[in-house]
Enzyme design. Structure first.
Site, short mmCIF file in Angstrom:
data_model
loop_
_atom_site.label_atom_id
_atom_site.label_comp_id
_atom_site.label_asym_id
_atom_site.label_seq_id
_atom_site.Cartn_x
_atom_site.Cartn_y
_atom_site.Cartn_z
N PHE A 1 0.86 -1.18 0.00
CA PHE A 1 0.00 0.00 0.00
C PHE A 1 0.90 1.23 0.00
O PHE A 1 1.84 1.31 0.77
CB PHE A 1 -0.92 -0.03 1.22
CG PHE A 1 -2.21 0.69 1.02
CD1 PHE A 1 -3.31 0.05 0.47
CD2 PHE A 1 -2.32 2.03 1.36
CE1 PHE A 1 -4.50 0.72 0.27
CE2 PHE A 1 -3.51 2.72 1.16
CZ PHE A 1 -4.60 2.06 0.62
N LEU B 1 -1.33 -3.42 8.15
CA LEU B 1 -1.92 -4.35 9.11
C LEU B 1 -1.39 -5.77 8.96
O LEU B 1 -1.46 -6.56 9.90
CB LEU B 1 -3.44 -4.35 8.99
CG LEU B 1 -4.13 -3.11 9.53
CD1 LEU B 1 -5.63 -3.17 9.25
CD2 LEU B 1 -3.86 -2.93 11.02
N ILE C 1 -1.29 6.99 5.17
CA ILE C 1 -1.58 8.42 4.99
C ILE C 1 -3.00 8.69 5.46
O ILE C 1 -3.93 7.96 5.12
CB ILE C 1 -1.40 8.82 3.51
CG1 ILE C 1 0.06 8.59 3.08
CG2 ILE C 1 -1.80 10.27 3.29
CD1 ILE C 1 0.33 8.78 1.61
N THR D 1 -11.44 9.33 7.36
CA THR D 1 -12.14 8.54 8.38
C THR D 1 -11.18 8.14 9.50
O THR D 1 -9.97 8.34 9.42
CB THR D 1 -12.73 7.26 7.76
OG1 THR D 1 -11.65 6.39 7.38
CG2 THR D 1 -13.60 7.58 6.56
N HIS E 1 -10.21 5.30 10.16
CA HIS E 1 -9.43 4.14 9.74
C HIS E 1 -7.93 4.37 9.90
O HIS E 1 -7.19 3.47 10.28
CB HIS E 1 -9.78 3.79 8.28
CG HIS E 1 -9.14 2.54 7.78
ND1 HIS E 1 -9.48 1.30 8.26
CD2 HIS E 1 -8.19 2.36 6.83
CE1 HIS E 1 -8.76 0.39 7.63
NE2 HIS E 1 -7.98 1.01 6.76
#
Length: 156
Positions: free
Chosen positions: A26, A61, A86, A90, A92
């Site tokens: 990611f 994660l 980044i 939200t 998250h």
């Protein structure tokens, strides 16, 4: 923190150390830069290319589980977690950052292994790009320094 006084370590020697890099895909451009800087510094410190293993996982994660498996293998003196989270719109962001960092710390403590956490957590891409090279270099240095300290303190 850019420009932070990191102090001075004794001369670092990575000769003979086996190091695994675990890179989150990611934000791949940033994590590629982290990995390249980390690998280059490890080589500069004397770790040979054959003693560096690099694996990729989907995101931040997933880093702790891969690190845990590598630590349990007993094949490595040090591990490096490479990732980039980044902030979005939200909550998250906080969950990913907190859980990833907690898992990474847990692996180091549970397995008594040198583990450098180079997971950037930034407000935007520009902040990540500004830190990617320095953080990669720092991670390599932390991995080597902590591996050597643990070799002195922890009996096999």
């Amino acid at each position: 923190m850019l420009g932070a006084d990191k102090g001075r370590a004794a001369a670092l020697d990575g000769q003979g150390l086996r190091v695994a890099l675990v890179q989150a895909r990611f934000n791949l451009d940033v994590t590629d830069a982290l990995a390249q800087a980390c690998r280059a510094e490890l080589l500069r410190l004397g770790v040979t290319p054959e003693q560096i293993e690099q694996v990729q996982v989907p995101g931040a994660l997933e880093l702790p589980l891969a690190l845990q498996a590598l630590a349990a293998s007993g094949r490595f003196d040090a591990l490096v977690a490479l990732g980039c989270v980044i902030r979005g719109e939200t909550y998250h962001f906080e969950l990913v950052c907190n859980e990833s960092a907690a898992g990474i710390s847990r692996v180091a403590l549970d397995h008594r292994i040198a583990l450098a956490n180079a997971v950037l957590s930034t407000e935007n891409l520009q902040q990540a790009q500004a830190r990617q090279v320095d953080k990669g270099v720092d991670a390599a240095r932390v991995a080597v320094e902590m591996a050597r300290l643990l070799q002195q303190w922890v009996s096999p």
